[in-house]
Design an enzyme around this catalytic site. Structure first.
Site, mmCIF file in Angstrom:
data_model
loop_
_atom_site.group_PDB
_atom_site.id
_atom_site.type_symbol
_atom_site.label_atom_id
_atom_site.label_comp_id
_atom_site.label_asym_id
_atom_site.label_seq_id
_atom_site.Cartn_x
_atom_site.Cartn_y
_atom_site.Cartn_z
ATOM 1 N N LYS A 127 0.833 -1.194 0.000
ATOM 2 C CA LYS A 127 0.000 0.000 0.000
ATOM 3 C C LYS A 127 0.878 1.259 0.000
ATOM 4 O O LYS A 127 0.723 2.136 -0.853
ATOM 5 C CB LYS A 127 -0.909 -0.028 1.246
ATOM 6 C CG LYS A 127 -1.795 1.158 1.398
ATOM 7 C CD LYS A 127 -2.706 0.950 2.606
ATOM 8 C CE LYS A 127 -3.173 2.240 3.165
ATOM 9 N NZ LYS A 127 -2.280 2.917 4.080
ATOM 10 N N ASP A 145 -6.635 0.204 0.531
ATOM 11 C CA ASP A 145 -6.731 0.300 1.984
ATOM 12 C C ASP A 145 -8.107 -0.218 2.396
ATOM 13 O O ASP A 145 -8.853 -0.751 1.566
ATOM 14 C CB ASP A 145 -6.477 1.738 2.461
ATOM 15 C CG ASP A 145 -7.624 2.658 2.088
ATOM 16 O OD1 ASP A 145 -8.538 2.233 1.369
ATOM 17 O OD2 ASP A 145 -7.610 3.815 2.536
#
Ligand code: SF4
Length: 215
Positions: A127, A145
Site C-alpha cells: 500500500k 486500503d
C-alpha cells in the site's frame, strides 16, 4: 467494430463516470510533502491515523528534520516524542529511522521506484509502496486500503477480499487512468457515504449502479 462490453464492464464504466463527476479527476495526494522521502514517511505515519493528523505532525517534523540524514541520525526517543500523536509511535519511529538509513546506504539517498525495492524498506508494504509509485513516479498503481477494499466489494467491482488480490483484480478491470485516482475517490466515498457501519445507500449517488453487497 469495438469489443461489446459485458454487463459487468458497463456497470464499472457507469460507476467510474459517476465517481469522476462527483469527486473530480484531480489525483492530488492528501498528505502534505515536498521531498519524495517525506511522502514515504507520511504514508508510514498514516497507518491507523488520519491524513489531517499526520499533516499537523509533519508541518513541524519536516522543519526539524530537514534532511534524510537527520532522520537516519535521529535520537529514537526524541523522534518517538515528535510523532507521538500519530499513534503506534514506537514502531513508526523505528521504521522511519531505519528506512532513512537504508535509503542512504543502498540507494544513495534516492527513492527507488520499483515495488520490489520499495517493499524491502522497513515498514513499507504494497500500500505504502503504491502511494509512492503513484504520486512520486506517476506510475499508475492501485492502493488498496480498508475503504477501497470495502467499497469496491460492495459496489460489485471486485469479488476479492484480500487486499493484494483486490489490487490485482482492479488492475485487470479498471482503465490505467483510474488506477491512482480510484483510491482517492473510494476513500472519500468510504469516509463520507459508504461507511463501514450503516452505509448511506438511500442518499448515495451510486445507488443506481451499486451491487450493494455486504462485506
Ligand atoms: S449504494 Fe450503498 S453500498 Fe453502494 S456505494 Fe453507495 S453507500 Fe455504498
Amino acid at each position: 467494430m469495438g469489443k461489446v462490453k459485458s454487463t459487468k464492464e458497463k456497470q464499472i464504466s457507469a460507476i467510474l463516470r459517476l465517481l469522476d463527476s462527483e469527486y473530480g479527476t484531480d489525483d492530488k495526494c492528501y498528505l502534505s510533502y515536498e521531498k519524495p522521502y517525506e511522502l514515504l514517511f507520511s504514508t508510514i505515519m498514516s497507518a491507523q491515523c488520519t491524513d489531517e493528523r499526520v499533516n499537523m505532525v509533519t508541518a513541524k517534523l519536516y522543519k526539524k528534520y530537514d534532511t534524510l540524514e537527520s532522520f537516519a541520525d535521529a535520537d529514537i526517543k526524541e523522534l518517538e516524542k515528535d510523532i507521538h500523536s500519530v499513534g503506534f509511535y514506537h514502531m513508526k519511529a523505528k521504521h522511519i529511522k531505519e528506512a532513512a538509513q537504508m535509503l542512504l546506504r543502498e540507494y544513495g539517498g534516492h527513492m527507488p521506484s520499483g515495488i520490489e525495492e520499495l517493499t524491502k524498506l522497513p515498514g513499507v508494504g504494497r500500500k505504502t509502496a503504491n502511494v509512492v509509485r503513484g504520486h512520486i513516479f506517476n506510475e499508475p498503481s492501485i492502493v488498496v486500503d480498508t475503504h477501497v477494499k470495502r467499497t469496491a466489494f460492495r459496489l460489485g467491482i471486485t469479488d476479492e477480499k484480500d487486499p493484494v488480490k483486490v489490487e490485482f483484480d482492479l488492475m485487470k478491470k479498471l482503465p490505467k487512468d483510474h488506477w491512482t485516482l480510484i483510491n482517492l475517490q473510494l476513500i472519500r466515498l468510504g469516509r463520507e457515504i459508504c461507511r463501514s457501519q450503516k452505509p448511506k445507500c438511500d442518499s448515495c449517488f451510486l445507488a443506481g449502479v451499486c451491487s450493494k453487497r455486504s462485506l
